[in-house]
Design a protein around this motif. Structure first.
Motif, PDB file in Angstrom:
ATOM      1  N   LYS A  21       0.867  -1.180   0.000  1.00 52.45           N
ATOM      2  CA  LYS A  21       0.000   0.000   0.000  1.00 52.45           C
ATOM      3  C   LYS A  21       0.900   1.224   0.000  1.00 52.45           C
ATOM      4  O   LYS A  21       1.785   1.352   0.862  1.00 52.45           O
ATOM      5  CB  LYS A  21      -0.886  -0.011   1.239  1.00 52.45           C
ATOM      6  CG  LYS A  21      -1.889   1.107   1.266  1.00 52.45           C
ATOM      7  CD  LYS A  21      -2.770   1.009   2.498  1.00 52.45           C
ATOM      8  CE  LYS A  21      -3.757   2.177   2.530  1.00 52.45           C
ATOM      9  NZ  LYS A  21      -4.545   2.178   3.744  1.00 52.45           N
ATOM     10  N   LEU A  22       0.697   2.101  -0.954  1.00 52.13           N
ATOM     11  CA  LEU A  22       1.565   3.282  -1.075  1.00 52.13           C
ATOM     12  C   LEU A  22       0.874   4.483  -0.449  1.00 52.13           C
ATOM     13  O   LEU A  22      -0.189   4.911  -0.896  1.00 52.13           O
ATOM     14  CB  LEU A  22       1.866   3.549  -2.554  1.00 52.13           C
ATOM     15  CG  LEU A  22       2.655   2.410  -3.221  1.00 52.13           C
ATOM     16  CD1 LEU A  22       2.623   2.530  -4.729  1.00 52.13           C
ATOM     17  CD2 LEU A  22       4.092   2.384  -2.719  1.00 52.13           C
ATOM     18  N   THR A  23       1.468   4.987   0.625  1.00 50.43           N
ATOM     19  CA  THR A  23       0.908   6.190   1.229  1.00 50.43           C
ATOM     20  C   THR A  23       1.762   7.372   0.791  1.00 50.43           C
ATOM     21  O   THR A  23       2.980   7.264   0.693  1.00 50.43           O
ATOM     22  CB  THR A  23       0.908   6.095   2.770  1.00 50.43           C
ATOM     23  OG1 THR A  23       2.232   5.818   3.202  1.00 50.43           O
ATOM     24  CG2 THR A  23       0.009   4.987   3.260  1.00 50.43           C
ATOM     25  N   VAL A  24       1.105   8.455   0.496  1.00 52.45           N
ATOM     26  CA  VAL A  24       1.827   9.611  -0.042  1.00 52.45           C
ATOM     27  C   VAL A  24       2.039  10.631   1.065  1.00 52.45           C
ATOM     28  O   VAL A  24       1.104  11.036   1.748  1.00 52.45           O
ATOM     29  CB  VAL A  24       1.045  10.229  -1.225  1.00 52.45           C
ATOM     30  CG1 VAL A  24       1.720  11.503  -1.704  1.00 52.45           C
ATOM     31  CG2 VAL A  24       0.941   9.206  -2.362  1.00 52.45           C
ATOM     32  N   LYS A  25       3.294  10.996   1.241  1.00 53.54           N
ATOM     33  CA  LYS A  25       3.633  11.959   2.301  1.00 53.54           C
ATOM     34  C   LYS A  25       3.668  13.372   1.739  1.00 53.54           C
ATOM     35  O   LYS A  25       4.233  13.622   0.678  1.00 53.54           O
ATOM     36  CB  LYS A  25       5.030  11.645   2.853  1.00 53.54           C
ATOM     37  CG  LYS A  25       5.068  10.517   3.854  1.00 53.54           C
ATOM     38  CD  LYS A  25       6.455  10.434   4.470  1.00 53.54           C
ATOM     39  CE  LYS A  25       7.523  10.331   3.378  1.00 53.54           C
ATOM     40  NZ  LYS A  25       8.869  10.138   3.886  1.00 53.54           N
ATOM     41  N   ILE A  26       3.075  14.277   2.455  1.00 57.63           N
ATOM     42  CA  ILE A  26       3.137  15.687   2.095  1.00 57.63           C
ATOM     43  C   ILE A  26       4.094  16.341   3.097  1.00 57.63           C
ATOM     44  O   ILE A  26       3.941  16.143   4.308  1.00 57.63           O
ATOM     45  CB  ILE A  26       1.745  16.353   2.215  1.00 57.63           C
ATOM     46  CG1 ILE A  26       0.680  15.543   1.437  1.00 57.63           C
ATOM     47  CG2 ILE A  26       1.784  17.805   1.781  1.00 57.63           C
ATOM     48  CD1 ILE A  26       0.886  15.478  -0.056  1.00 57.63           C
ATOM     49  N   PRO A  27       5.086  17.082   2.628  1.00 61.07           N
ATOM     50  CA  PRO A  27       6.074  17.647   3.564  1.00 61.07           C
ATOM     51  C   PRO A  27       5.429  18.628   4.549  1.00 61.07           C
ATOM     52  O   PRO A  27       4.537  19.392   4.188  1.00 61.07           O
ATOM     53  CB  PRO A  27       7.073  18.355   2.665  1.00 61.07           C
ATOM     54  CG  PRO A  27       6.452  18.431   1.320  1.00 61.07           C
ATOM     55  CD  PRO A  27       5.393  17.382   1.230  1.00 61.07           C
ATOM     56  N   HIS A  28       5.853  18.553   5.797  1.00 64.94           N
ATOM     57  CA  HIS A  28       5.349  19.477   6.815  1.00 64.94           C
ATOM     58  C   HIS A  28       5.920  20.871   6.608  1.00 64.94           C
ATOM     59  O   HIS A  28       5.264  21.878   6.858  1.00 64.94           O
ATOM     60  CB  HIS A  28       5.740  18.977   8.215  1.00 64.94           C
ATOM     61  CG  HIS A  28       4.987  17.747   8.615  1.00 64.94           C
ATOM     62  ND1 HIS A  28       3.651  17.762   8.932  1.00 64.94           N
ATOM     63  CD2 HIS A  28       5.377  16.455   8.732  1.00 64.94           C
ATOM     64  CE1 HIS A  28       3.246  16.549   9.232  1.00 64.94           C
ATOM     65  NE2 HIS A  28       4.294  15.726   9.114  1.00 64.94           N
ATOM     66  N   LYS A  29       7.174  20.909   6.207  1.00 64.96           N
ATOM     67  CA  LYS A  29       7.830  22.214   6.002  1.00 64.96           C
ATOM     68  C   LYS A  29       8.535  22.212   4.666  1.00 64.96           C
ATOM     69  O   LYS A  29       8.993  21.157   4.207  1.00 64.96           O
ATOM     70  CB  LYS A  29       8.882  22.443   7.104  1.00 64.96           C
ATOM     71  CG  LYS A  29       8.302  23.002   8.381  1.00 64.96           C
ATOM     72  CD  LYS A  29       9.412  23.234   9.384  1.00 64.96           C
ATOM     73  CE  LYS A  29       8.836  23.763  10.694  1.00 64.96           C
ATOM     74  NZ  LYS A  29       9.798  23.644  11.794  1.00 64.96           N
ATOM     75  N   MET A  30       8.616  23.407   4.026  1.00 65.69           N
ATOM     76  CA  MET A  30       9.352  23.514   2.770  1.00 65.69           C
ATOM     77  C   MET A  30      10.212  24.762   2.789  1.00 65.69           C
ATOM     78  O   MET A  30       9.889  25.747   3.462  1.00 65.69           O
ATOM     79  CB  MET A  30       8.375  23.547   1.594  1.00 65.69           C
ATOM     80  CG  MET A  30       7.836  22.179   1.225  1.00 65.69           C
ATOM     81  SD  MET A  30       6.953  22.192  -0.327  1.00 65.69           S
ATOM     82  CE  MET A  30       5.482  23.025   0.151  1.00 65.69           C
ATOM     83  N   THR A  31      11.253  24.735   2.032  1.00 62.00           N
ATOM     84  CA  THR A  31      12.106  25.931   1.908  1.00 62.00           C
ATOM     85  C   THR A  31      11.399  26.918   0.987  1.00 62.00           C
ATOM     86  O   THR A  31      10.456  26.552   0.263  1.00 62.00           O
ATOM     87  CB  THR A  31      13.474  25.567   1.303  1.00 62.00           C
ATOM     88  OG1 THR A  31      13.253  25.076  -0.021  1.00 62.00           O
ATOM     89  CG2 THR A  31      14.185  24.521   2.143  1.00 62.00           C
ATOM     90  N   GLU A  32      11.863  28.171   1.000  1.00 65.33           N
ATOM     91  CA  GLU A  32      11.276  29.190   0.119  1.00 65.33           C
ATOM     92  C   GLU A  32      11.409  28.771  -1.334  1.00 65.33           C
ATOM     93  O   GLU A  32      10.502  28.957  -2.137  1.00 65.33           O
ATOM     94  CB  GLU A  32      11.955  30.557   0.347  1.00 65.33           C
ATOM     95  CG  GLU A  32      11.526  31.250   1.638  1.00 65.33           C
ATOM     96  CD  GLU A  32       9.990  31.372   1.778  1.00 65.33           C
ATOM     97  OE1 GLU A  32       9.326  31.801   0.804  1.00 65.33           O
ATOM     98  OE2 GLU A  32       9.446  31.005   2.856  1.00 65.33           O
ATOM     99  N   GLN A  33      12.557  28.178  -1.643  1.00 63.85           N
ATOM    100  CA  GLN A  33      12.804  27.748  -3.024  1.00 63.85           C
ATOM    101  C   GLN A  33      11.798  26.677  -3.464  1.00 63.85           C
ATOM    102  O   GLN A  33      11.236  26.746  -4.553  1.00 63.85           O
ATOM    103  CB  GLN A  33      14.230  27.203  -3.137  1.00 63.85           C
ATOM    104  CG  GLN A  33      14.652  26.963  -4.569  1.00 63.85           C
ATOM    105  CD  GLN A  33      15.812  25.969  -4.681  1.00 63.85           C
ATOM    106  OE1 GLN A  33      16.318  25.456  -3.686  1.00 63.85           O
ATOM    107  NE2 GLN A  33      16.244  25.729  -5.913  1.00 63.85           N
TER     108      GLN A  33
END
Ligand SMILES: [Zn+2]
Ligand SMILES: [Zn+2]
Length: 370
Positions: free
Chosen positions: A329-341
């Motif tokens: 089962k493939l769960t997709v992770k969404i990043p909690h934090k991202m850089t400005e770039q």
């Protein structure tokens, strides 16, 4: 072809109208006369004894008797009635009727060979061990026939003496008014013999508790509840009876990564939304350490999508070299934090989709504000 059978009423020497008590009395008389303990080796007596038991079996049962009265032997055959296979069969059915017979027990407890008790051994395995199979030495305790006395209970050089209270029959008859009641001999406890000089090792019991070690081979693919039967590895039998069996009952522990469903394995792999969108290859460690599976993630994989990998599940106990499937089962992770770039790149991507994000406008809408 059926062998000619005598009429059951004729066998018991009773009339067709006779009552249950008369049938029982008549049968007891014949059973006593032709009892195998009284007629050892006499084939004729043996046949008469069996014949009487069969006749009694039918005539004492109102339903069977009715069928027999109307349709004879053939009618009973139609109901699956089959008579008796041998003496033990007869004694186990009619043991009670022999209880009251003068001096004759069904058969003394002494001569009755019984199988030893079966034992259970619980074994816990990891899922990895269930996958590969395992050979392990197990240690347990069981009652074994005493080697010193060979199970007789008598000290070497001495022999048990016949019980004088029951004359070796194992049962005694007591009179209670008109009735004769047969009970187990209180002196020898039904054994018919008394051990005068008990074996020092088993103290007369004939058995000793011993530690036993056995090498057990667990086949690959076992699951919780699987049982291995090791014939004859249970406790020693009584009076020369065969030993019982040993049952090894398997319990498979839960695994931190895989969930097992029969022959299939299920696991969950987190991937990034970029991997889901663009596709990638991820490596999945399998249960045997050497094996890894390279799973291709297709571009455009949706969150929660399940990929079936045939033949990478648990080994099957039924089929040689066969294996169940693996479900990933493939769960997709969404990043909690991202850089400005990273944010800028995603905004650029959003523009290509003609997507204008509300929180990137001058006045963000805040639906969730209280
Ligand atoms: Zn002994
Ligand atoms: Zn006795």
């Amino acid at each position: 072809m059926t062998v000619h059978k005598r009429d059951y009423y004729e066998v018991l020497g009773v009339s067709r109208e006779c009552g249950d008590e008369e049938i029982k009395r008549s049968y007891r008389k014949l059973a006593l006369k032709y009892h195998p303990d009284r007629n050892p080796g006499d084939k004729e007596a043996e046949e008469r004894f069996k014949e009487a038991a069969e006749a009694y079996e039918v005539l004492r049962d109102p339903q069977k008797r009715q069928i027999y009265d109307r349709f004879g032997h053939e009618g009973l055959e139609g109901t699956g009635f089959r008579g008796f296979s041998g003496f033990d069969d007869i004694f186990s059915s009619f043991g009670d009727i022999f209880e009251g017979l003068f001096g004759f027990g069904g058969r003394g407890a002494r001569s009755r060979a019984r199988q030893g008790r079966s034992l259970r051994y619980d074994m816990e395995l990891t899922l990895e061990e269930a996958f590969t199979g395992k050979e392990e030495e197990i240690v347990f305790h069981r009652l074994e026939t005493c080697a010193t006395c060979g199970g007789s209970g008598s000290a070497p050089g001495s022999t048990p003496k016949t019980c004088t209270t029951c004359q070796g029959r194992g049962q005694v008859i007591q009179s209670q008014g008109f009735f004769q009641v047969t009970t187990t001999c209180p002196v020898c406890h039904g054994q018919g013999q008394i051990i005068s000089d008990p074996c020092p090792d088993c103290r007369g019991g004939g058995k000793i508790r011993a530690e036993k070690r056995i090498q057990v081979k667990i086949p690959a693919g076992v699951d919780t509840g699987s049982q291995l039967r090791l014939r004859g590895e249970g406790e020693a039998g009584e009076n020369g009876g065969p030993p019982g069996d040993l049952f090894v009952v398997i319990h498979v522990r839960e695994h931190h990564f895989f969930i097992r469903e029969d022959e299939n394995l299920i696991c969950e792999i987190p991937i990034s939304f970029v991997q889901a969108a663009l596709g990638d290859t991820v490596s999945i460690p399998l249960l045997n350490t050497e094996e890894e599976y390279e799973l291709d993630i297709q571009p455009g994989t949706q969150p929660g999508e399940v990929v079936r990998v045939p033949g990478k599940g648990m080994p099957s106990l039924r089929g040689y070299h066969k294996r169940g499937d693996l479900y990933v089962k493939l769960t997709v992770k969404i990043p909690h934090k991202m850089t400005e770039q990273q944010k800028d790149l995603l905004l650029a991507f959003a523009e290509t989709e003609k997507l204008s994000l509300s929180n990137r406008k001058k006045k963000p809408k805040r639906f969730w504000k209280k």
